[in-house]
Every structure is written in C-alpha cells, then in structure tokens.
Design an enzyme around this catalytic site. Structure first.
Site, mmCIF file in Angstrom:
data_model
loop_
_atom_site.group_PDB
_atom_site.id
_atom_site.type_symbol
_atom_site.label_atom_id
_atom_site.label_comp_id
_atom_site.label_asym_id
_atom_site.label_seq_id
_atom_site.Cartn_x
_atom_site.Cartn_y
_atom_site.Cartn_z
ATOM 1 N N ARG A 168 49.237 55.949 -34.779
ATOM 2 C CA ARG A 168 50.050 54.729 -34.857
ATOM 3 C C ARG A 168 50.631 54.580 -36.256
ATOM 4 O O ARG A 168 49.902 54.609 -37.244
ATOM 5 C CB ARG A 168 49.211 53.505 -34.503
ATOM 6 C CG ARG A 168 50.048 52.247 -34.262
ATOM 7 C CD ARG A 168 49.191 51.056 -33.855
ATOM 8 N NE ARG A 168 48.320 51.342 -32.730
ATOM 9 C CZ ARG A 168 48.699 51.349 -31.452
ATOM 10 N NH1 ARG A 168 49.952 51.093 -31.146
ATOM 11 N NH2 ARG A 168 47.823 51.607 -30.497
ATOM 12 N N GLU B 223 48.666 61.631 -29.436
ATOM 13 C CA GLU B 223 49.595 60.601 -28.947
ATOM 14 C C GLU B 223 50.217 59.870 -30.124
ATOM 15 O O GLU B 223 49.550 59.558 -31.119
ATOM 16 C CB GLU B 223 48.906 59.607 -28.015
ATOM 17 C CG GLU B 223 47.899 58.701 -28.696
ATOM 18 C CD GLU B 223 47.572 57.437 -27.905
ATOM 19 O OE1 GLU B 223 48.226 56.406 -28.138
ATOM 20 O OE2 GLU B 223 46.632 57.482 -27.096
ATOM 21 N N THR C 170 50.810 53.367 -26.028
ATOM 22 C CA THR C 170 51.489 52.075 -25.877
ATOM 23 C C THR C 170 52.709 52.221 -24.967
ATOM 24 O O THR C 170 53.788 51.705 -25.247
ATOM 25 C CB THR C 170 51.867 51.467 -27.245
ATOM 26 O OG1 THR C 170 50.791 51.674 -28.171
ATOM 27 C CG2 THR C 170 52.075 49.967 -27.144
ATOM 28 N N LYS D 58 41.091 54.832 -19.723
ATOM 29 C CA LYS D 58 40.887 54.521 -21.130
ATOM 30 C C LYS D 58 40.217 53.149 -21.208
ATOM 31 O O LYS D 58 40.860 52.120 -20.974
ATOM 32 C CB LYS D 58 42.247 54.519 -21.835
ATOM 33 C CG LYS D 58 42.275 53.870 -23.207
ATOM 34 C CD LYS D 58 43.719 53.775 -23.694
ATOM 35 C CE LYS D 58 43.852 52.812 -24.848
ATOM 36 N NZ LYS D 58 45.242 52.724 -25.333
ATOM 37 N N GLY E 144 36.658 51.297 -31.344
ATOM 38 C CA GLY E 144 35.245 51.046 -31.615
ATOM 39 C C GLY E 144 34.345 52.229 -31.321
ATOM 40 O O GLY E 144 33.132 52.139 -31.526
ATOM 41 N N GLY F 82 41.868 56.297 -33.485
ATOM 42 C CA GLY F 82 43.058 55.870 -34.197
ATOM 43 C C GLY F 82 42.862 55.781 -35.697
ATOM 44 O O GLY F 82 42.931 56.772 -36.411
ATOM 45 N N SER F 83 42.569 54.571 -36.185
ATOM 46 C CA SER F 83 42.570 54.333 -37.629
ATOM 47 C C SER F 83 41.494 55.106 -38.382
ATOM 48 O O SER F 83 41.628 55.346 -39.585
ATOM 49 C CB SER F 83 42.444 52.839 -37.918
ATOM 50 O OG SER F 83 41.269 52.310 -37.333
#
Length: 201
Positions: free
Chosen positions: A10, A33, A62, A122, A152, A172-173
């Site tokens: 992202r 992704e 998304t 998911k 998480g 992700g992050s």
C-alpha cells in the site's frame, strides 16, 4: 518453495515497483498485491507483471468493483484481493481467469464468497477476529477452504494462526510502508519468511 504470504504494498510508487518486487521475490515472497488506493497502482502492477509475472503472482488489493477487476486484468494482474465480500467482484475475477481472495469476517460472508467461487478467504482484520474467533468460524467451513489471516498477523503469532488452521497471511505495514528503503523491505521480508518457515516446521 512457494509460501502463502501475500505482500501488501500500500502506497507503492510506480518508480519503485521493480526494485521492491525484486527484493520481495529474492527473499522468498512471490505473491504481491498493490492496493488500488496506492499512487497510480495500475502502472505499478503492469511493471511488476512485465518484470516478474513468469515466476510470481501479481495483482491488486482493495478491489471494490467489477470495473476494478477489469482494469487490473487489463494490465496483466491475476490476483484480486478485496477488503469486503462482493459476489460480483468474485464472479468477474473467476470469469476472467483470476484468483479471488475476498475479505470476510462472518460465516455468512464466508459462504457467500465460497458460493461465488472465491479461491480463498481473507479474514480481515485478523486482529479483531483473533485466533479464537477464527477457530469458531472456520469450524463450519469446508475442510478444503483456503483461509488467510490479514491485519494483525505476523512473526509473533504465525504459529498460533497455523495451529488454528489458516494456510497463509497477507502482510502489509510490517513488510512495506511508503518511504522505506529497498534494504529495509528486504530485511523485513527475510525476517517474515524465516518466521513463517519456522512456524510451519
């Protein structure tokens, strides 16, 4: 060895797509992704497909509409990940030959997604559902259901999620944030891969 880890990039800029993609693949993550709320996401997806499409699964996150699906498929993306369960998006993805991973939380959403042809589910956000919540929901699902924990889930709890029955994770992050250096992304990817392998052993 292909691992069920989906890198969620992202905020990726098209100019860094190739080098970030290379770092992930070299570390052992071959599902990538680019969320569609990133800067010029279709450019990044096209670059990743052109560079690594032969040995990695590339697509978008998304993804909220059928037109989004068509846009992603139009630049060669195959992986369609959504934060929600939209039967039209799932059906359009499968009709176009893509892989569909919709976001779910409840049994109703799970079965709606599976009935529409989803390849996997998911569970998002994983931090809200938790391992115990996932166990309760997954108990009623077909045994062959491919379940991923996203949001998480990370090295500290991979083993608990695996024990509960998930087959993989979206990260992700903990893997990538805008502004991270390629070296940092590679180091993050190597740490996540090592933890994944250890949790599976």
């Amino acid at each position: 060895m292909s691992r069920n880890i989906i890198a969620i990039l992202r905020g990726l800029e098209p100019s860094e797509a190739q080098v970030i993609g290379a770092a992930l693949i070299e570390a052992g993550i071959d599902h990538i992704e680019v969320p569609l709320n990133s800067p010029r996401p279709l450019e990044s997806i096209a670059t990743l497909v052109q560079s690594y499409g032969d040995h990695a699964v590339i697509g978008a996150g998304t993804v909220l509409s059928v037109s989004d699906v068509n846009d992603v498929m139009g630049v060669g993306g195959r992986l369609i990940v959504s934060p929600n369960c939209n039967s039209d998006v799932i059906k359009a993805t499968k009709a176009a030959g893509g892989l569909s991973y919709p976001g779910v939380m409840t049994p109703t959403e799970c079965f709606t997604a599976l009935d529409a042809g989803a390849d996997g589910l998911k569970f998002f956000p994983g931090s809200l559902i938790g391992v115990d919540g996932f166990k309760a929901v997954s108990a009623v699902l077909p045994k062959s259901t491919q379940c991923y924990a996203v949001g998480g889930a990370g090295p500290s709890n991979f083993a608990a999620w695996f024990a509960a029955g998930v087959v993989g994770f979206g990260i992700g992050s903990a893997l990538f944030k805008p502004g991270m250096s390629v070296a940092q992304v590679r180091a993050n990817a190597e740490e996540i891969v090592a933890a994944y392998d250890a949790a599976q052993a």
